[in-house]
Design a protein around this motif. Structure first.
Motif, PDB file in Angstrom:
ATOM      1  N   GLY A 273       0.790  -1.231   0.000  1.00 45.44           N
ATOM      2  CA  GLY A 273       0.000   0.000   0.000  1.00 45.44           C
ATOM      3  C   GLY A 273       0.818   1.274   0.000  1.00 45.44           C
ATOM      4  O   GLY A 273       0.273   2.369  -0.211  1.00 45.44           O
ATOM      5  N   ASN A 274       2.133   1.170   0.252  1.00 46.98           N
ATOM      6  CA  ASN A 274       2.967   2.362   0.173  1.00 46.98           C
ATOM      7  C   ASN A 274       3.106   2.814  -1.286  1.00 46.98           C
ATOM      8  O   ASN A 274       2.818   2.051  -2.213  1.00 46.98           O
ATOM      9  CB  ASN A 274       4.350   2.105   0.774  1.00 46.98           C
ATOM     10  CG  ASN A 274       4.309   1.972   2.277  1.00 46.98           C
ATOM     11  OD1 ASN A 274       3.325   2.337   2.915  1.00 46.98           O
ATOM     12  ND2 ASN A 274       5.377   1.424   2.862  1.00 46.98           N
ATOM     13  N   LEU A 275       3.592   4.033  -1.450  1.00 45.56           N
ATOM     14  CA  LEU A 275       3.730   4.616  -2.781  1.00 45.56           C
ATOM     15  C   LEU A 275       5.200   4.870  -3.081  1.00 45.56           C
ATOM     16  O   LEU A 275       5.930   5.397  -2.227  1.00 45.56           O
ATOM     17  CB  LEU A 275       2.966   5.940  -2.864  1.00 45.56           C
ATOM     18  CG  LEU A 275       1.461   5.828  -2.611  1.00 45.56           C
ATOM     19  CD1 LEU A 275       0.886   7.186  -2.246  1.00 45.56           C
ATOM     20  CD2 LEU A 275       0.761   5.266  -3.829  1.00 45.56           C
ATOM     21  N   LEU A 276       5.618   4.494  -4.275  1.00 48.07           N
ATOM     22  CA  LEU A 276       6.976   4.763  -4.711  1.00 48.07           C
ATOM     23  C   LEU A 276       6.906   5.801  -5.830  1.00 48.07           C
ATOM     24  O   LEU A 276       6.139   5.646  -6.785  1.00 48.07           O
ATOM     25  CB  LEU A 276       7.652   3.491  -5.218  1.00 48.07           C
ATOM     26  CG  LEU A 276       9.155   3.589  -5.519  1.00 48.07           C
ATOM     27  CD1 LEU A 276       9.939   3.834  -4.226  1.00 48.07           C
ATOM     28  CD2 LEU A 276       9.648   2.324  -6.215  1.00 48.07           C
ATOM     29  N   VAL A 277       7.698   6.871  -5.717  1.00 50.37           N
ATOM     30  CA  VAL A 277       7.656   7.979  -6.662  1.00 50.37           C
ATOM     31  C   VAL A 277       9.069   8.240  -7.179  1.00 50.37           C
ATOM     32  O   VAL A 277      10.034   8.252  -6.403  1.00 50.37           O
ATOM     33  CB  VAL A 277       7.102   9.254  -5.991  1.00 50.37           C
ATOM     34  CG1 VAL A 277       7.056  10.409  -6.991  1.00 50.37           C
ATOM     35  CG2 VAL A 277       5.718   8.998  -5.416  1.00 50.37           C
TER      36      VAL A 277
ATOM     37  N   LEU B 246      14.511   7.885  -5.798  1.00 47.60           N
ATOM     38  CA  LEU B 246      13.179   7.341  -5.612  1.00 47.60           C
ATOM     39  C   LEU B 246      12.767   7.655  -4.181  1.00 47.60           C
ATOM     40  O   LEU B 246      13.598   7.591  -3.264  1.00 47.60           O
ATOM     41  CB  LEU B 246      13.157   5.831  -5.833  1.00 47.60           C
ATOM     42  CG  LEU B 246      13.793   5.302  -7.121  1.00 47.60           C
ATOM     43  CD1 LEU B 246      13.722   3.779  -7.156  1.00 47.60           C
ATOM     44  CD2 LEU B 246      13.143   5.905  -8.345  1.00 47.60           C
ATOM     45  N   VAL B 247      11.487   8.005  -3.986  1.00 52.39           N
ATOM     46  CA  VAL B 247      10.994   8.324  -2.656  1.00 52.39           C
ATOM     47  C   VAL B 247       9.814   7.416  -2.350  1.00 52.39           C
ATOM     48  O   VAL B 247       8.874   7.311  -3.140  1.00 52.39           O
ATOM     49  CB  VAL B 247      10.554   9.800  -2.543  1.00 52.39           C
ATOM     50  CG1 VAL B 247      10.048  10.095  -1.128  1.00 52.39           C
ATOM     51  CG2 VAL B 247      11.717  10.725  -2.896  1.00 52.39           C
ATOM     52  N   GLU B 248       9.865   6.760  -1.184  1.00 50.99           N
ATOM     53  CA  GLU B 248       8.760   5.914  -0.742  1.00 50.99           C
ATOM     54  C   GLU B 248       7.921   6.684   0.281  1.00 50.99           C
ATOM     55  O   GLU B 248       8.446   7.214   1.265  1.00 50.99           O
ATOM     56  CB  GLU B 248       9.267   4.612  -0.126  1.00 50.99           C
ATOM     57  CG  GLU B 248       8.132   3.650   0.213  1.00 50.99           C
ATOM     58  CD  GLU B 248       8.621   2.292   0.696  1.00 50.99           C
ATOM     59  OE1 GLU B 248       7.807   1.521   1.238  1.00 50.99           O
ATOM     60  OE2 GLU B 248       9.837   2.005   0.530  1.00 50.99           O
ATOM     61  N   PHE B 249       6.613   6.755   0.008  1.00 54.29           N
ATOM     62  CA  PHE B 249       5.660   7.422   0.879  1.00 54.29           C
ATOM     63  C   PHE B 249       4.735   6.405   1.538  1.00 54.29           C
ATOM     64  O   PHE B 249       4.481   5.321   0.992  1.00 54.29           O
ATOM     65  CB  PHE B 249       4.780   8.402   0.084  1.00 54.29           C
ATOM     66  CG  PHE B 249       5.477   9.644  -0.387  1.00 54.29           C
ATOM     67  CD1 PHE B 249       5.417  10.808   0.360  1.00 54.29           C
ATOM     68  CD2 PHE B 249       6.168   9.657  -1.588  1.00 54.29           C
ATOM     69  CE1 PHE B 249       6.046  11.967  -0.079  1.00 54.29           C
ATOM     70  CE2 PHE B 249       6.797  10.805  -2.037  1.00 54.29           C
ATOM     71  CZ  PHE B 249       6.741  11.968  -1.276  1.00 54.29           C
TER      72      PHE B 249
ATOM     73  N   THR C 295       3.620  11.304   3.860  1.00 57.14           N
ATOM     74  CA  THR C 295       4.645  10.927   4.837  1.00 57.14           C
ATOM     75  C   THR C 295       5.788  10.196   4.148  1.00 57.14           C
ATOM     76  O   THR C 295       5.607   9.104   3.602  1.00 57.14           O
ATOM     77  CB  THR C 295       4.050  10.022   5.932  1.00 57.14           C
ATOM     78  OG1 THR C 295       2.922  10.674   6.514  1.00 57.14           O
ATOM     79  CG2 THR C 295       5.090   9.715   6.997  1.00 57.14           C
ATOM     80  N   VAL C 296       6.976  10.813   4.165  1.00 53.01           N
ATOM     81  CA  VAL C 296       8.144  10.209   3.531  1.00 53.01           C
ATOM     82  C   VAL C 296       8.703   9.127   4.445  1.00 53.01           C
ATOM     83  O   VAL C 296       9.006   9.372   5.612  1.00 53.01           O
ATOM     84  CB  VAL C 296       9.227  11.265   3.238  1.00 53.01           C
ATOM     85  CG1 VAL C 296      10.489  10.603   2.688  1.00 53.01           C
ATOM     86  CG2 VAL C 296       8.702  12.306   2.264  1.00 53.01           C
ATOM     87  N   LEU C 297       8.843   7.910   3.906  1.00 52.71           N
ATOM     88  CA  LEU C 297       9.385   6.790   4.672  1.00 52.71           C
ATOM     89  C   LEU C 297      10.871   6.565   4.406  1.00 52.71           C
ATOM     90  O   LEU C 297      11.629   6.242   5.313  1.00 52.71           O
ATOM     91  CB  LEU C 297       8.599   5.514   4.347  1.00 52.71           C
ATOM     92  CG  LEU C 297       7.091   5.563   4.653  1.00 52.71           C
ATOM     93  CD1 LEU C 297       6.427   4.268   4.231  1.00 52.71           C
ATOM     94  CD2 LEU C 297       6.853   5.843   6.139  1.00 52.71           C
ATOM     95  N   ARG C 298      11.273   6.704   3.166  1.00 49.80           N
ATOM     96  CA  ARG C 298      12.707   6.557   2.849  1.00 49.80           C
ATOM     97  C   ARG C 298      12.988   7.098   1.449  1.00 49.80           C
ATOM     98  O   ARG C 298      12.090   7.271   0.628  1.00 49.80           O
ATOM     99  CB  ARG C 298      13.143   5.087   2.925  1.00 49.80           C
ATOM    100  CG  ARG C 298      12.512   4.188   1.888  1.00 49.80           C
ATOM    101  CD  ARG C 298      13.182   2.827   1.836  1.00 49.80           C
ATOM    102  NE  ARG C 298      12.379   1.886   1.070  1.00 49.80           N
ATOM    103  CZ  ARG C 298      12.791   0.684   0.691  1.00 49.80           C
ATOM    104  NH1 ARG C 298      14.002   0.261   1.035  1.00 49.80           N
ATOM    105  NH2 ARG C 298      12.006  -0.121  -0.009  1.00 49.80           N
TER     106      ARG C 298
END
Length: 604
Positions: free
Chosen positions: A190-194, A202-205, A211-214
């Protein structure tokens, strides 16, 4: 005894003028007098054009190596209406990491003064202010390096070379979580990768999209694997059946694989070099060159690649570790039919269903699809390279403006990120209608479905925007446009086409394996040419314009290969120069009987 060749008259470079003003100069207005004493390369570009983006990358090394003697000046000359907006040019200069002064020329004033006919075109001006060379298209970095080195030596000896810092002033960096993001993907949890394109990461939300996770990637341009990888303007993302993610690492001309569990990145396709005509089009994935892969999608058991840089679709087979060209001829345009005969123009977005691969074909402002069963390419919306706008209704008369993303919806319709219209549109195959779902976005480049809503990558606002699909379409005042370029007046009947190519100093045409040049000519409408269309190896051709057709566009594609001309070099370096022109023409009694296009050199 042969008489010496006549000396060409020296031509002063016209002044650089543009209504939009200057960028990357700290607010200073530049003139050619300010640049006297420097070698100057004037780069005519527009930010929709992938070939122009290739040239920006080709110039980086030259720019750095000769920073104290060379000034590169970008002249932004728009094709699309959106590209004439000053804010859009400001965004593009940051988006693509342009580190030299840029003149915003929305009315093509300087373009006309320099008699430019194509994007991109490079004009070299010597330290005394005279034009010494012109190059259209890509592949001229080696020639420019030799020319600039020669100009440095010549003008240092004459005392007319001025060393020191150039006029470039970098803009202030902005603090945002994303910077011109490209594409997005919903991960299995369910997280989002952008793809955070401009920051090479790449940013995982979290599922909230805020909310930025990594972050994955160092944030610096590069091509390194491992748990601290480097990317260069990554774009498309695709989920593999095994849970891995394929990343279209656009400027590295590569596909990368991310393991979401460990954060480790490996290169699975591409060499880091750009594909050129004559290079292999199939083989072991890490041994075949790619060209600006812009998006990726899992379809029919393989990863499909929107290969924007060569106007094709390719495939990557993870099990076999191979890549292959799958659709498109590398010719730029809008032609339907069997996959290997179709023409595309910068395919930049992909979306897969069970039986169709949907394609955002950006330069033709079109939505198209590849049929899995028949292997045919078909067009849903769009008419060609020069017609665009914002018009809803029946698909055959609807208009888009440079779409970059497509998203398959549960009801069988397709959401379209109509990027340069700042809108979200929908095409419904069941009704053949195009509607507008949302406006007032800012350069939307992709969208993904999340819990029945669309999460849109609003690229020029540096964010993800959640939209609920409306029950009714918006009503939008229709607007239609054509690319604004003055037509060349040509005489009826016979027309001589000459593509000028002079091998750069120290090089010769590469004839080792046959003809080193290639010329392809076609027209819109096709009826414009009574004869002369088709492919050949001579860079000159006699065309005949048909009676009764008074205007149209000549499409000319030229390629030339040259190699170092020094017997002492055991393995001479070879270089490919290529360019596509779309030349609007108008037939008139007083028109010219010759059309000269410069690939490299100066037209006589």
């Amino acid at each position: 005894m042969n008489s010496p060749a006549p000396r060409r008259a020296r031509v002063r470079a016209p002044e650089l003028i543009g209504k939009g003003g200057w960028l990357n100069t700290g607010g200073k207005e530049l003139t050619l007098a300010d640049l006297r004493g420097k070698c100057v390369v004037v780069d005519f570009w527009t930010f929709c054009c992938v070939n122009c983006l290739h040239v920006l990358d080709e110039l980086r090394e030259l720019e750095e190596k000769h920073r104290d003697t060379l000034v590169i000046v970008g002249v932004h000359s728009p094709k699309f209406v959106h590209e004439a907006e000053h804010r859009a040019v400001v965004d593009a200069v940051e988006r693509y990491g342009v580190e030299h002064p840029v003149l915003d020329d929305p009315e093509l004033a300087t373009w006309k003064q320099y008699a430019v006919r194509a994007w991109p075109t490079l004009v070299v001006v010597d330290p005394e202010g005279y034009i010494v060379a012109q190059h259209a298209g890509e592949g001229h970095a080696h020639a420019l390096e030799a020319l600039v080195a020669g100009l440095e030596a010549e003008h240092a000896a004459k005392g007319t070379l001025r060393r020191g810092d150039g006029p470039y002033v970098p803009p202030e960096p902005q603090a945002t979580d994303l910077r011109f993001p490209g594409k997005a993907l919903v991960l299995p949890g369910g997280n989002l990768l952008v793809s955070d394109t401009t920051r090479h990461q790449l940013v995982e939300f979290a599922p909230d999209g805020e909310t930025v996770l990594r972050r994955v990637g160092t944030g610096e341009r590069g091509l390194t694997d491992g748990t601290e990888p480097a990317f260069s303007e990554p774009q498309g993302l695709a989920l593999l059946p095994d849970g891995g993610v394929i990343v279209a690492d656009t400027v590295n001309h590569a596909l990368r694989r991310l393991d979401p569990a460990t954060g480790e990145v490996t290169t699975v396709a591409g060499t880091g070099r750009q594909w050129w005509q004559g290079s292999p089009v199939a083989g072991a994935a890490t041994e075949v060159d790619l060209s600006s892969p812009w998006d990726v999608a899992w379809f029919d058991g393989r990863v499909w690649i929107a290969m924007a840089g060569v106007h094709q679709l390719w495939t990557y087979d993870p099990a076999a570790g191979t890549v292959a060209a799958a659709a498109g001829t590398t010719n730029e345009g809008l032609v339907d039919g069997p996959a290997d005969q179709a023409w595309f123009a910068q395919p930049s977005g992909l979306a897969a269903t069970a039986d169709r691969l949907w394609i955002a074909d950006s330069e033709t402002s079109a939505v198209r699809w590849l049929d899995r069963e028949s292997g045919e390419v078909r067009t849903a919306v769009g008419t060609g390279l020069f017609d665009f706008g914002h018009r809803d209704g029946a698909a055959e008369q609807a208009l888009l403006q440079h779409p970059l993303g497509v998203t398959a919806l549960p009801d069988g319709s397709v959401a379209v990120c109509d990027t340069y219209n700042h809108a979200l549109r929908r095409f419904d195959p069941a009704t053949g209608e195009v509607t507008t779902l949302a406006t007032d976005l800012r350069e939307p480049s992709a969208a993904v479905l999340v819990d029945g809503e669309l999460l849109v990558v609003e690229s020029a606002r540096h964010r993800l925007t959640r939209l609920r699909l409306p029950e009714e379409a918006l009503r939008v005042e229709p607007v239609a446009h054509r690319t604004r370029r003055a037509a060349t007046e040509v005489a009826p009947g016979a027309l001589r086409l000459d593509v000028v190519f002079r091998a750069p100093s120290g090089q010769k045409l590469d004839e080792r394996y046959g003809p080193s040049t290639r010329l392809l000519v076609s027209s819109t409408p096709p009826e414009l040419l009574a004869s002369g269309a088709g492919a050949g190896t001579d860079l000159s051709r006699d065309l005949v314009l048909a009676e009764g057709v008074t205007e149209g566009v000549l499409h000319v594609s030229a390629t030339a290969a040259s190699c170092d001309d020094d017997p002492a070099i055991q393995y001479p370096a070879c270089h490919v120069h290529q360019q596509d022109w779309g030349v609007p023409v108008k037939v008139s009694a007083g028109g010219t009987g010759r059309l000269g296009l410069v690939l490299a050199g100066l037209d006589d």
